[in-house]
Structures are given as C-alpha cells and as structure tokens.
Design a protein around this motif. Structure first.
Motif, PDB file in Angstrom:
ATOM      1  N   UNK A   1      -3.332   1.320  -8.353  1.00  0.00           N
ATOM      2  CA  UNK A   1      -4.292   0.660  -7.483  1.00  0.00           C
ATOM      3  C   UNK A   1      -3.718  -0.604  -6.868  1.00  0.00           C
ATOM      4  N   UNK A   2      -4.319  -1.027  -5.763  1.00  0.00           N
ATOM      5  CA  UNK A   2      -3.876  -2.219  -5.055  1.00  0.00           C
ATOM      6  C   UNK A   2      -5.096  -2.950  -4.519  1.00  0.00           C
ATOM      7  N   UNK A   3      -5.105  -4.270  -4.664  1.00  0.00           N
ATOM      8  CA  UNK A   3      -6.190  -5.068  -4.112  1.00  0.00           C
ATOM      9  C   UNK A   3      -5.624  -5.979  -3.027  1.00  0.00           C
ATOM     10  N   UNK A   4      -6.280  -5.960  -1.875  1.00  0.00           N
ATOM     11  CA  UNK A   4      -5.747  -6.665  -0.707  1.00  0.00           C
ATOM     12  C   UNK A   4      -6.241  -8.098  -0.626  1.00  0.00           C
TER      13      UNK A   4
ATOM     14  N   UNK B   1     -12.075  -7.463  -8.734  1.00  0.00           N
ATOM     15  CA  UNK B   1     -11.646  -6.073  -8.851  1.00  0.00           C
ATOM     16  C   UNK B   1     -10.634  -5.921  -9.985  1.00  0.00           C
ATOM     17  N   UNK B   2     -10.778  -4.831 -10.742  1.00  0.00           N
ATOM     18  CA  UNK B   2      -9.846  -4.527 -11.824  1.00  0.00           C
ATOM     19  C   UNK B   2      -9.124  -3.217 -11.536  1.00  0.00           C
ATOM     20  N   UNK B   3      -7.936  -3.083 -12.099  1.00  0.00           N
ATOM     21  CA  UNK B   3      -7.229  -1.806 -12.091  1.00  0.00           C
ATOM     22  C   UNK B   3      -7.019  -1.454 -13.556  1.00  0.00           C
ATOM     23  N   UNK B   4      -8.079  -0.942 -14.207  1.00  0.00           N
ATOM     24  CA  UNK B   4      -8.053  -0.895 -15.681  1.00  0.00           C
ATOM     25  C   UNK B   4      -7.045   0.073 -16.280  1.00  0.00           C
TER      26      UNK B   4
ATOM     27  N   UNK C   1       0.806  -1.228   0.000  1.00  0.00           N
ATOM     28  CA  UNK C   1       0.000   0.000   0.000  1.00  0.00           C
ATOM     29  C   UNK C   1       0.838   1.276   0.000  1.00  0.00           C
TER      30      UNK C   1
ATOM     31  N   UNK D   1       0.841   3.981  -3.504  1.00  0.00           N
ATOM     32  CA  UNK D   1       0.645   5.431  -3.490  1.00  0.00           C
ATOM     33  C   UNK D   1       1.829   6.124  -4.161  1.00  0.00           C
ATOM     34  N   UNK D   2       3.042   5.672  -3.837  1.00  0.00           N
ATOM     35  CA  UNK D   2       4.250   6.309  -4.392  1.00  0.00           C
ATOM     36  C   UNK D   2       4.258   6.260  -5.923  1.00  0.00           C
TER      37      UNK D   2
ATOM     38  N   UNK E   1       1.526   5.718  -7.722  1.00  0.00           N
ATOM     39  CA  UNK E   1       0.222   6.144  -8.200  1.00  0.00           C
ATOM     40  C   UNK E   1      -0.542   5.060  -8.952  1.00  0.00           C
TER      41      UNK E   1
ATOM     42  N   UNK F   1      -8.156   4.166  -8.622  1.00  0.00           N
ATOM     43  CA  UNK F   1      -7.570   3.293  -9.643  1.00  0.00           C
ATOM     44  C   UNK F   1      -8.269   1.933  -9.752  1.00  0.00           C
ATOM     45  N   UNK F   2      -8.838   1.439  -8.649  1.00  0.00           N
ATOM     46  CA  UNK F   2      -9.459   0.112  -8.718  1.00  0.00           C
ATOM     47  C   UNK F   2     -10.959   0.227  -8.966  1.00  0.00           C
ATOM     48  N   UNK F   3     -11.497  -0.790  -9.634  1.00  0.00           N
ATOM     49  CA  UNK F   3     -12.921  -0.857  -9.968  1.00  0.00           C
ATOM     50  C   UNK F   3     -13.451  -2.204  -9.541  1.00  0.00           C
ATOM     51  N   UNK F   4     -14.588  -2.209  -8.868  1.00  0.00           N
ATOM     52  CA  UNK F   4     -15.225  -3.495  -8.596  1.00  0.00           C
ATOM     53  C   UNK F   4     -15.934  -3.925  -9.867  1.00  0.00           C
ATOM     54  N   UNK F   5     -15.517  -5.083 -10.408  1.00  0.00           N
ATOM     55  CA  UNK F   5     -16.072  -5.555 -11.668  1.00  0.00           C
ATOM     56  C   UNK F   5     -17.362  -6.316 -11.409  1.00  0.00           C
TER      57      UNK F   5
ATOM     58  N   UNK G   1      -6.943   4.287  -2.347  1.00  0.00           N
ATOM     59  CA  UNK G   1      -6.071   5.357  -2.861  1.00  0.00           C
ATOM     60  C   UNK G   1      -6.719   6.711  -2.566  1.00  0.00           C
TER      61      UNK G   1
ATOM     62  N   UNK H   1      -4.314   1.838 -14.661  1.00  0.00           N
ATOM     63  CA  UNK H   1      -3.035   2.132 -14.016  1.00  0.00           C
ATOM     64  C   UNK H   1      -2.126   0.906 -14.079  1.00  0.00           C
TER      65      UNK H   1
ATOM     66  N   UNK I   1      -5.137  -0.832   4.113  1.00  0.00           N
ATOM     67  CA  UNK I   1      -4.249  -0.110   3.210  1.00  0.00           C
ATOM     68  C   UNK I   1      -4.204   1.383   3.466  1.00  0.00           C
TER      69      UNK I   1
END
Ligand SMILES: Cc1cc2nc3c(=O)[nH]c(=O)nc-3n(C[C@H](O)[C@H](O)[C@H](O)COP(=O)(O)OP(=O)(O)OC[C@H]3O[C@@H](n4cnc5c(N)ncnc54)[C@H](O)[C@@H]3O)c2cc1C
Ligand SMILES: Nc1ncnc2c1ncn2[C@@H]1O[C@H](COP(=O)(O)O)[C@@H](O)[C@H]1O
Lengths: 333, 265
Positions: free
Chosen positions: A120-123, A152-155, A111, A115-116, A118, B222-226, B95, A157, B127
């Motif tokens: 997304x992150x999924x836990x 979850x997607x980080x489309x 995490x 941020x550094x 820029x 940045x994240x999206x719940x699909x 974020x 970034x 986070x």
C-alpha cells in the motif's frame, strides 16, 4: 529489547547531481520514526556523480546508513531504471517503511513500485507517526480538498510506503561529523528504458514556487496584467517566488506554472502572502500548510482571513507599494 | 492506434461529506461530475486524434450512475465507453482500483496509450495512472503538458516538473497522466450528443473481468482508513485595518516589521 526491527528508509532526491532539500526534511521525519521504533534510518539514493562529501553530509544530518546506486541511467529520473533500483533495495533490505517526497519524482516512482512489490501507499502525508510495538505507520493526510484529515494504516503489507508533502517539516541540520555506513554500488544492468529524456529546459523564473521560503500569491483583485508590476516589486524585495490563483492563470496574466491549488501546485512555504484573492476551497487546498499566512483583501469577510495569521483589510493598490517601500527602507537600516 | 481513457466520476468537492465510521466518501445526495482533471485527458486524446488515426475508449469504474460521465465524454467526441461496476469494488484503494482498470484494459486489448488525469479531486492521490502502468509493465510519464509529435510507434511529449520542462520520447504502449496546460477542454458537440443516443455502453462486472473477489474492495486494498477528523484550526487571525489614510501608515509599518522579524530575506 533484543529483537531487531526492520529499518525506516527514505528516498533521497537529486536533480542535476544536487541533493534536494526534501531529502533533509525526510531525514527529520525518518529520525522521529526510527527513534520511536528503535531501528536504523537508512537512505537510498539513485544518481550519477554524487560526491562522497554529499553522501557524508546525509550521515552527518542523522542517517545511519546510505545505499547509493550509481549509474548513468540513474542520472535523470526515468521510471523503469528507477523502479528497478528501488525494487532491488526492497528485496535486498526488506524495509519496514519507505518515505519519499510528494514531488513529481516521488509521486511517480512510489505508486509504480508499490504495485510492483504489492503493497500500500499513502499520498502526500502531512503527519507521520509509528506504533513502537507493531511498527505500523500512522499516515495522516488532508483529504477532499483539505476539508478533512484522514489517518491511514497499511496493516498487513510491508514495506509501508508514503509520500510526504515537501516543506511540511524542517530540514535536518548538519551538526558536525557522525559515523555511519556508506555503501556505494554500480548496478551492472538495469532494465533498459523504453522512455528517453530528449531535453530539459529549466524555468526562466529564478525562484521555483515549491522550493521558495516566501511565496507572494496574487488573485483576481489585481484586475489586469499590467498591474502585476507591484507584485513583482514586492516579490523581488522579499526574494520570493510568485504564485497565482486559477482566475489569474485562466486570464493569462501568469503562466500555469504559477498556479497554486487543487489543480495547480501544492506549496508549503515559511511565509505565504495572499493578495487580492478570496481563499476558495480549491486554492486553500494548495497552500494551507504554509507556516505563516498573511492576506491582503479589501473585503473583511473574505474566506482567506479565516486561515491567516495576519489579515490586512484594505486596497491592495495602496498597501502593496507602501509595504514594498517599507521593506526596502528597512533593509537599508 | 487505440487509446484508453480512465475517467472517474467524482462528487462536487464543495459538497462532499464523509462516513465517519468507514472513512469513505458518502456519495448519496451529492451532485456528481467528471473529475475536472479528466477533462484534460479527454481533450488530449481528442487532440491526438486530429494528428493520427485512432480509436478512443473511455472506461470508468464506479456505480451505475457513473455512466453519465462516460456519456458526457462521448458527447465531447470519444468513440465508445465501458462501465466497470460491481458492488464488490466498493471501498477499493488505489491498489485495487489500478488493478480493476488494468484488467479492463487487458480485456479490451491492443492498447497503445492509456491517458489519465493527473489526479482525481476526491481521492487526490494521483496514484492510479502509475499503478496501471506498473500492472501493465510499461512506462509512465506523469505531469504531461503538451504533445510534440506522435506516430504509430512512439510519441514525444513535454512534462512539467519542479524546475522546468522535460521533453521525453516514449515507445508504445505507455501510460500518460496530464495536467491543465494541455489546453481548455472542448465542449460537447451536437454530433456528439446524437452519438450518445446511438451508443450502448457495455457494463462489466467482477466476473466479466475474471477478477477474484479478494483482490478488490476493502479486502483487496492494502491501505485502511483508521480515522478521519476535522483539521484543527490553529491560526488566530489578527485583522488589521488599512482602509483609511491614518491607519494605512501604522498598519503597513506593523506588517513590514513582522515580516522582517521572520528573518527570511
Ligand atoms: C475543479 C476546480 C479546480 C480548481 N482549482 C483551482 C486551483 O488550483 N487554484 C485556484 O486558485 N483556484 C482553483 N479553482 C478556482 C476557484 O474555485 C476560485 O474560482 C479561484 O481560486 C478564485 O480566485 P481569486 O481568489 O483570485 O478570485 P476571486 O474569488 O474573484 O477573489 C478576488 C478577491 O480579490 C479581492 N479584491 C478585489 N479588489 C481588491 C483590491 N483592490 N484590494 C484588495 N483586495 C481586492 C476581492 O475582495 C476578492 O476576495 C478551481 C475550481 C474548480 C471548480
Ligand atoms: N474509478 C476510476 N475509474 C476510472 N478512472 C479512474 C478511477 N480512479 C482513478 N482513475 C484515473 O486515475 C486518475 C488519477 O486518480 P487518483 O489516483 O485517484 O488521484 C484519474 O484522473 C483517472 O484518470
């Protein structure tokens, strides 16, 4: 296909110079993704005094490339030098994906770095997939105490970052020598740390509950601290770690380091044995991804049975000592 | 010194539902409480105050009614609070949440310590604490279990990790996230409850914090719940009874055999 795709990276974890098992699980995860996306699987490792043999072992288990940053400031996990090291890798290699274990290190470093750089992150993901064309990582994790799964997607970034629940997959095995690239460098200067490690005191318990193959977990049904001896006997016979519900920890029968659940540890052993515990939502949140679940409870309607592979209905004070004895006798055969 | 406590109001986990379309939590009609793990950060800050002169400020980002959580924290003994609320924040991921809290901390200024819960029981990510630290460009220590020593420039604390306890020393400013071992949270006091009546909690919105709208909410995340789905239950429990003498022996034998067949020990 001629286009070269960006690579899948994992963060190898070491503690006291020993590569941790979660690293091999991440290789298993990473190989599945890199095969599908047609790219390489790379490993970043930060530490000090890791042997060449241990680096080659990571290649033999399936990695294509290892980048090992060696520095005395990377011996123990401290946020600033580690963040520096990881950000350096990201700017040099532009990974498409970075996976780390959802361990105390992974859940702190990832995490911070997300941020550094820029992104997304999924836990705490329990399942990962990738779209071969876009490289989009499909990150699936339990949400709201495990009542629901979210994908979850980080489309937009990169890199896409995720921490992965330890023991949610098998370790990649070493099937003999393979060829891969090993890059070993010593960064000249890392950010000096405003944080210092004064000392480390290992737990006295021989077996740690997040690492153990078998966890024997005890609930309020044990009734008092003195009765725990039957649990210790069973755990010793099975070479298992001991877990506890919050009811047990709150009564000081076992210390907090044993607590499994929402406000305790998340575990995913090969075998979980729950004894005299009801299976509250908060407890289940910390153990439902265990491979096999056995529950012992005198209430046939106990919630934990809904989740178990084997449910034994009866009095734990009779069943547990008898089971220990049978297991010991069996071992002698 | 000045301590900031980011406090989250969460739905009672037993009763939550989710919006199947957006993948966000439906908060309407569900009882809200202080994130249970934030009670430990409040307790930790109040413990620090027993050792050293300090001002403790709670901040919460959420709907208007999250003020209730801040009032409860004041009743427990913290000095003041700020509510950070704006429709534009809805749908923020970790974020965007870290960013908003960082901007609020910056506006308060002169902060030595930020203390978060280890995670929130709804998002369950853990986070936000490290995220705030990264925005502030200061160290973070997670899983803090006790305070050893504190002075105006630094503190030493214990941290629980997989294989043991670490003792660490950090300079200020720093972010800490705390676990339950900190100790049982104290209850609101009568004095605290009176204090609540005399305290006005300022509300800050997007403009107050000078945040651009595209950095928060769904747009800034940045994240999206699909999709969300019910976990499929793959286990079929075999219930074996061992509740009388004859069944006991055979059931336990069967159990012992199945355990041995797993070849784990
Ligand atoms: C915010 C929050 C966070 C929480 N976090 C956690 C957490 O991290 N971990 C956690 O565990 N809990 C947690 N809890 C507490 C949780 O809600 C339950 O209270 C707790 O898990 C129940 O523990 P238990 O199963 O040991 O006790 P009980 O629910 O009292 O169950 C005891 C069981 O033992 C059985 N039993 C009794 N005697 C016998 C016997 N002789 N033989 C066989 N069976 C017997 C009973 O049938 C019963 O099912 C949390 C709660 C909240 C609100
Ligand atoms: N909306 C919020 N308002 C205030 N504090 C928050 C908020 N979200 C998270 N936090 C803080 O960050 C910690 C970790 O939350 P999370 O990363 O969501 O699991 C919580 O225990 C809080 O201290």
């Amino acid at each position: 296909m001629t286009a070269v795709n960006a690579d899948i990276w994992i963060l190898a974890e070491q503690s006291q110079g020993i590569i941790q098992r979660v690293t091999f699980e991440l290789i298993t995860r990473g190989l599945k993704l890199s095969a599908k996306r047609n790219c390489k699987l790379c490993v970043m490792l930060f530490g000090h005094g890791i042997s060449d043999q241990d680096l080659q072992d990571l290649i033999d288990r399936g990695a294509n490339k290892i980048v090992y940053l060696e520095h005395t400031d990377l011996k123990d996990f401290l946020i600033e030098p580690f963040s520096d090291a990881m950000c350096g890798i990201i700017s040099q290699y532009n990974p498409e994906v970075i996976l780390a274990g959802a361990t105390t290190t992974g859940r702190t470093l990832m995490p911070y770095v997300a941020i550094k750089v820029n992104t997304g992150l999924t836990a705490d993901c329990t399942s990962l997939d990738i779209e071969p064309e876009t490289g989009n990582l499909i990150q699936t994790r339990p949400a709201i105490g495990g009542n629901i799964m979210a994908s979850i997607l980080t489309p937009e970034h990169r890199p896409q970052m995720a921490t992965v629940r330890p023991r949610s997959t098998s370790s990649a095995e070493n099937n003999g020598p393979r060829i891969g690239e090993i890059i070993k460098t010593s960064p000249e200067k890392l950010t000096s740390s405003r944080l210092t490690l004064v000392k480390f005191s290992p737990f006295e318990d021989k077996i740690n509950i997040s690492d153990a193959d078998i966890v024997v977990t005890v609930g309020r049904g044990i009734k008092k601290k003195e009765n725990l001896s039957i649990i210790y006997d069973l755990a010793e016979t099975l070479n298992a770690a001991i877990g506890a519900t919050r009811e047990v920890v709150d009564r000081d029968w076992l210390s907090y380091s044993h607590q499994v659940g929402l406000s305790g540890h998340t575990i995913s052993p090969k075998l979980y044995i729950g004894i005299g515990l009801s299976g509250s939502i908060q407890h289940i949140a910390g153990m439902q991804t265990s491979e096999k679940i056995i529950a012992i409870n005198n209430d046939p309607d106990a919630q934990i049975f809904k989740l178990a592979d084997y449910g034994i209905v009866g009095d734990l004070f009779e069943i547990v000592p008898l089971l220990t004895q049978k297991l010991r006798d069996g071992a002698k055969l | 010194m000045r301590i900031i406590l980011p406090i989250k109001q969460v739905p009672e986990t037993r009763k939550v539902r989710m919006d199947e379309k957006t993948g966000t939590v439906i908060r309407e009609g569900v009882e809200s409480i202080i994130n249970p793990l934030d009670l430990y950060s409040i307790e930790f800050a109040l413990k620090i105050k027993e050792h050293i002169k300090c001002e403790i400020i709670g901040i919460s980002m959420g709907p208007e009614k999250a003020e209730v959580a801040l009032k409860e924290a004041i009743a427990m003994g913290i000095d003041s609070a700020r509510l950070i609320s704006d429709r534009a924040f809805a749908g923020s991921d970790t974020w965007a949440t870290s960013y908003v809290l960082y901007k609020a901390i910056q506006k308060i200024g002169n902060v030595d310590l930020v203390i978060c819960g280890e995670r929130a029981t709804d998002g369950d990510t853990g986070q936000v604490g490290p995220g705030i630290a990264a925005f502030m460009d200061i160290p973070v220590v997670t899983y803090v279990s006790s305070l050893n020593n504190i002075c105006p420039e630094y503190c030493t604390i214990d941290r629980t990790i997989e294989h043991g306890h670490e003792t660490l020393k950090t300079e200020f400013p720093a972010v800490l996230t705390v676990v339950k071992e900190i100790g049982e949270p104290r209850l609101p006091t009568l004095k605290g409850k009176i204090q609540v009546k005399n305290t006005v909690i300022p509300h800050w919105n997007l403009n107050d914090l000078g945040i651009e709208a595209n950095k928060v909410g769904l747009k800034g995340s940045p994240t999206r719940v699909m999709k969300i789905f019910r976990p499929q239950v793959t286990r079929e429990c075999k219930l074996l009874y061992a509740d009388d003498e004859p069944k006991m022996e055979s059931t336990v034998n069967r159990l012992a055999k199945s355990i041995r067949d797993m070849e784990l020990f």
